[in-house]
Design an enzyme around this catalytic site. Structure first.
Site, PDB file in Angstrom:
ATOM      1  N   GLY A 132       0.833  -1.195   0.000  1.00 52.30           N
ATOM      2  CA  GLY A 132       0.000   0.000   0.000  1.00 52.30           C
ATOM      3  C   GLY A 132       0.870   1.247   0.000  1.00 52.30           C
ATOM      4  CD  GLN A 183       3.490   5.796   2.601  1.00 48.10           C
ATOM      5  OE1 GLN A 183       2.514   5.245   2.148  1.00 48.10           O
ATOM      6  NE2 GLN A 183       4.513   5.140   3.130  1.00 48.10           N
ATOM      7  CB  CYS A 214       5.393   2.050   7.041  1.00 43.35           C
ATOM      8  SG  CYS A 214       4.919   3.588   6.230  1.00 43.35           S
ATOM      9  CG  LEU A 215       6.700   0.953   0.906  1.00 45.19           C
ATOM     10  CD1 LEU A 215       6.177   1.264  -0.487  1.00 45.19           C
ATOM     11  CD2 LEU A 215       7.797  -0.096   0.845  1.00 45.19           C
ATOM     12  CG  HIS A 224      -0.360   1.219   7.240  1.00 47.85           C
ATOM     13  ND1 HIS A 224       0.657   0.772   8.060  1.00 47.85           N
ATOM     14  CD2 HIS A 224       0.233   2.087   6.363  1.00 47.85           C
ATOM     15  CE1 HIS A 224       1.806   1.355   7.700  1.00 47.85           C
ATOM     16  NE2 HIS A 224       1.578   2.149   6.661  1.00 47.85           N
ATOM     17  CD  GLU A 225      -1.046   2.533   2.848  1.00 45.59           C
ATOM     18  OE1 GLU A 225      -0.660   3.713   2.733  1.00 45.59           O
ATOM     19  OE2 GLU A 225      -0.257   1.586   3.063  1.00 45.59           O
ATOM     20  CG  HIS A 246       0.396   6.736   5.568  1.00 46.22           C
ATOM     21  ND1 HIS A 246       1.535   7.250   6.141  1.00 46.22           N
ATOM     22  CD2 HIS A 246       0.672   5.431   5.320  1.00 46.22           C
ATOM     23  CE1 HIS A 246       2.458   6.301   6.228  1.00 46.22           C
ATOM     24  NE2 HIS A 246       1.966   5.182   5.747  1.00 46.22           N
TER      25      HIS A 246
HETATM   26 NI    NI Z   1       2.819   3.308   5.529  1.00 45.44          NI
END
Ligand code: NI
Length: 158
Positions: free
Chosen positions: A46, A51, A90-91, A132-133, A136
């Site tokens: 995701g 991000q 998480c990226l 999670h997204e 963000h």
């Molecule tokens: Ni993330």
């Protein structure tokens, strides 16, 4: 399409709230394609607009199953049910993993990239990733809600 630079831990943009997408124009379509390509390049499941430095309520998700990439614009979680304790990364926090409590199920409404309002009922990994997204988009990161003592650093395979 292009790979976009991922904003990392310590970048203040990750704490900012993203704005609604008001018009699904060509710029948004390019952003979506770039986000999917960037997510795939880094093997993420995701990615949220913030991000890649764009404060718009855009999420892309890919569980690498038969559904392919999913695009959620202006997503709203309208219902959650239960809890699941899950391993998460998480990226924007490379090589860091920890346990987090997420809803076991979520019902979310969103607009797809064609402009159609959709509803998804998700459980397990998809419920985790949507949760999670959407965090963000609200300027929240998983690191703020990890279960204490569960953080691990895992070096990537070369
Ligand atoms: Ni993330």
């Amino acid at each position: 399409m292009a790979i976009r630079k991922i904003r990392l831990e310590g970048d203040d943009i990750l704490k900012k709230r993203s704005r609604e997408v008001e018009e699904i124009d060509e710029k948004i379509q390019i952003l979506i394609d770039d986000m999917i390509e960037t997510m795939h390049k880094y093997n993420g499941v995701g990615l949220a607009g913030v991000q890649v430095g764009v404060l718009k309520r855009v999420i892309v998700i890919d569980l690498y199953d038969e559904h392919g990439p999913i695009v959620l614009l202006n997503p709203v979680i309208i219902k959650t049910k239960g809890e699941q304790e899950v391993d998460e990364g998480c990226l924007s926090f490379p090589n860091q993993f920890a346990k987090v409590i997420r809803p076991a199920e979520v019902v979310a409404e969103y607009t797809d990239r064609e402009g159609k309002r959709m509803r998804v009922k998700a459980k397990e990994l998809l419920a985790q990733v949507i949760s999670h997204e959407v965090d963000h988009l609200n300027g929240e990161v998983f690191m703020d809600k990890i279960i204490p003592g569960t953080l691990e650093y895992i070096e990537p395979e070369k």
